[in-house]
Design a protein around this motif. Structure first.
Motif, mmCIF file in Angstrom:
data_model
loop_
_atom_site.group_PDB
_atom_site.id
_atom_site.type_symbol
_atom_site.label_atom_id
_atom_site.label_comp_id
_atom_site.label_asym_id
_atom_site.label_seq_id
_atom_site.Cartn_x
_atom_site.Cartn_y
_atom_site.Cartn_z
ATOM 1 N N THR A 8 0.806 -1.220 0.000
ATOM 2 C CA THR A 8 0.000 0.000 0.000
ATOM 3 C C THR A 8 0.844 1.277 0.000
ATOM 4 N N SER A 9 2.141 1.172 -0.270
ATOM 5 C CA SER A 9 3.023 2.347 -0.250
ATOM 6 C C SER A 9 2.785 3.242 -1.461
ATOM 7 N N TYR A 10 2.837 4.562 -1.207
ATOM 8 C CA TYR A 10 2.637 5.549 -2.261
ATOM 9 C C TYR A 10 3.891 6.377 -2.559
ATOM 10 N N GLY A 11 4.838 6.461 -1.637
ATOM 11 C CA GLY A 11 6.003 7.276 -1.901
ATOM 12 C C GLY A 11 6.885 7.465 -0.692
ATOM 13 N N PHE A 12 7.831 8.390 -0.855
ATOM 14 C CA PHE A 12 8.807 8.658 0.200
ATOM 15 C C PHE A 12 9.221 10.117 0.129
ATOM 16 N N ILE A 13 9.748 10.617 1.224
ATOM 17 C CA ILE A 13 10.363 11.937 1.277
ATOM 18 C C ILE A 13 11.547 11.852 2.224
ATOM 19 N N HIS A 14 12.603 12.561 1.912
ATOM 20 C CA HIS A 14 13.812 12.538 2.737
ATOM 21 C C HIS A 14 14.556 13.859 2.552
ATOM 22 N N THR A 15 15.716 13.994 3.177
ATOM 23 C CA THR A 15 16.456 15.257 3.115
ATOM 24 C C THR A 15 17.836 15.081 2.499
ATOM 25 N N HIS A 16 18.334 16.165 1.906
ATOM 26 C CA HIS A 16 19.727 16.315 1.488
ATOM 27 C C HIS A 16 20.174 17.634 2.118
ATOM 28 N N LEU A 17 20.751 17.549 3.292
ATOM 29 C CA LEU A 17 21.145 18.735 4.047
ATOM 30 C C LEU A 17 22.631 18.979 3.940
ATOM 31 N N ASP A 18 23.051 20.200 4.291
ATOM 32 C CA ASP A 18 24.477 20.526 4.287
ATOM 33 C C ASP A 18 25.237 19.538 5.159
ATOM 34 N N PHE A 40 8.999 2.030 -6.145
ATOM 35 C CA PHE A 40 7.641 2.395 -5.755
ATOM 36 C C PHE A 40 6.684 2.290 -6.942
ATOM 37 N N LEU A 41 7.138 2.704 -8.138
ATOM 38 C CA LEU A 41 6.292 2.601 -9.320
ATOM 39 C C LEU A 41 5.977 1.152 -9.664
ATOM 40 N N HIS A 42 6.975 0.281 -9.630
ATOM 41 C CA HIS A 42 6.747 -1.133 -9.930
ATOM 42 C C HIS A 42 5.837 -1.764 -8.883
ATOM 43 N N ASN A 43 6.027 -1.390 -7.628
ATOM 44 C CA ASN A 43 5.169 -1.890 -6.557
ATOM 45 C C ASN A 43 3.717 -1.451 -6.794
ATOM 46 N N ALA A 44 3.538 -0.195 -7.183
ATOM 47 C CA ALA A 44 2.192 0.323 -7.435
ATOM 48 C C ALA A 44 1.534 -0.427 -8.597
ATOM 49 N N LYS A 45 2.302 -0.649 -9.653
ATOM 50 C CA LYS A 45 1.759 -1.354 -10.821
ATOM 51 C C LYS A 45 1.323 -2.767 -10.434
ATOM 52 N N SER A 53 -0.205 8.578 -8.697
ATOM 53 C CA SER A 53 -0.276 8.952 -7.279
ATOM 54 C C SER A 53 1.032 8.661 -6.543
ATOM 55 N N ILE A 54 2.006 8.097 -7.232
ATOM 56 C CA ILE A 54 3.289 7.751 -6.614
ATOM 57 C C ILE A 54 4.210 8.973 -6.646
ATOM 58 N N PHE A 55 4.967 9.170 -5.566
ATOM 59 C CA PHE A 55 5.854 10.336 -5.482
ATOM 60 C C PHE A 55 7.163 9.966 -4.804
ATOM 61 N N GLY A 56 8.179 10.731 -5.114
ATOM 62 C CA GLY A 56 9.457 10.698 -4.416
ATOM 63 C C GLY A 56 9.805 12.128 -4.082
ATOM 64 N N GLY A 57 10.011 12.427 -2.812
ATOM 65 C CA GLY A 57 10.256 13.805 -2.414
ATOM 66 C C GLY A 57 11.594 13.991 -1.733
ATOM 67 N N MET A 58 12.083 15.230 -1.801
ATOM 68 C CA MET A 58 13.350 15.565 -1.168
ATOM 69 C C MET A 58 13.323 17.020 -0.721
ATOM 70 N N ILE A 59 13.771 17.253 0.498
ATOM 71 C CA ILE A 59 13.947 18.605 1.020
ATOM 72 C C ILE A 59 15.445 18.843 1.081
ATOM 73 N N THR A 73 7.262 12.799 -9.932
ATOM 74 C CA THR A 73 6.003 12.127 -10.225
ATOM 75 C C THR A 73 6.124 11.442 -11.577
ATOM 76 N N TYR A 74 5.234 10.531 -11.838
ATOM 77 C CA TYR A 74 5.225 9.784 -13.091
ATOM 78 C C TYR A 74 3.915 10.083 -13.815
ATOM 79 N N THR A 75 3.999 10.398 -15.089
ATOM 80 C CA THR A 75 2.804 10.752 -15.842
ATOM 81 C C THR A 75 2.477 9.753 -16.948
ATOM 82 N N GLY A 76 3.222 8.660 -17.026
ATOM 83 C CA GLY A 76 2.977 7.666 -18.068
ATOM 84 C C GLY A 76 1.884 6.689 -17.689
#
Length: 138
Positions: A8-18, A40-45, A53-59, A73-76
Motif C-alpha cells: 500500500t506504499s505511495y512514496g517517500f520523502i527525505h532530506t539532502h542537508l548541508d 515504488f512505481l513497480h510496486n504500485a503497478k 499517485s506515486i511520489f518521491g520527495g526531497m527537502i 512524479t510519473y505521468t505515463g
C-alpha cells in the motif's frame, strides 16, 4: 537510500542537508533516489495503485531560501516504465553522478540545481525525459 515498501506504499520523502567537514551535499535526486522511485512505481503497478499517485520527495538545504522542496512524479501509463537499476548500473551511475556533481560543485561544469536542467543532464544517461517522464516540481 533504503526505504521499506509495502503493498500500500505511495512514496517517500527525505532530506539532502548541508554536510559537515567539507563533505559534498548534493542537492538533487541521487541514483538511489531514482531507483527507490522506480521501486515504488513497480510496486504500485503490481498492487493496482494508480501510477500518477506515486511520489518521491526531497527537502534540500539552501543558503538563500533555507530549503527547497522537490518532488518526482510519473505521468505515463506504465507501458514505458523502465526496470529498476541492476547493481552494476547503479554502481556505474553513482560513480558518474558523484564525479559530475563534484566537478559542478567546484565550479568547473555548471551548477548543482534543478533549475538549470542539471537534473536532466545527470540522469539522461539512463532515462529519456521526454513526455514528462520524471519532472522536478517546487
Amino acid at each position: 537510500m533504503k526505504v521499506s515498501i509495502f503493498p500500500t506504499s505511495y512514496g517517500f520523502i527525505h532530506t539532502h542537508l548541508d554536510k559537515a567537514e567539507g563533505k559534498l551535499a548534493i542537492k538533487i535526486f541521487s541514483p538511489a533516489d531514482i531507483n527507490a522511485f522506480l521501486s515504488f512505481l513497480h510496486n504500485a503497478k503490481t498492487n493496482g495503485i494508480p501510477l500518477n499517485s506515486i511520489f518521491g520527495g526531497m527537502i534540500a538545504s539552501d543558503p538563500e531560501t533555507g530549503y527547497n522542496i522537490y518532488q518526482m512524479t510519473y505521468t505515463g501509463d506504465g507501458t514505458d516504465l523502465p526496470a529498476e537499476f541492476t547493481k552494476p548500473q547503479l554502481d556505474d551511475l553513482r560513480s558518474w553522478y558523484i564525479n559530475k556533481a563534484q566537478k559542478m560543485a567546484n565550479g568547473n561544469e555548471g551548477t548543482l540545481s534543478h533549475w538549470d536542467n542539471t537534473y536532466y543532464c545527470l540522469f539522461g544517461k539512463y532515462f529519456s525525459f521526454g513526455n514528462g517522464f520524471y519532472e522536478p516540481v517546487e
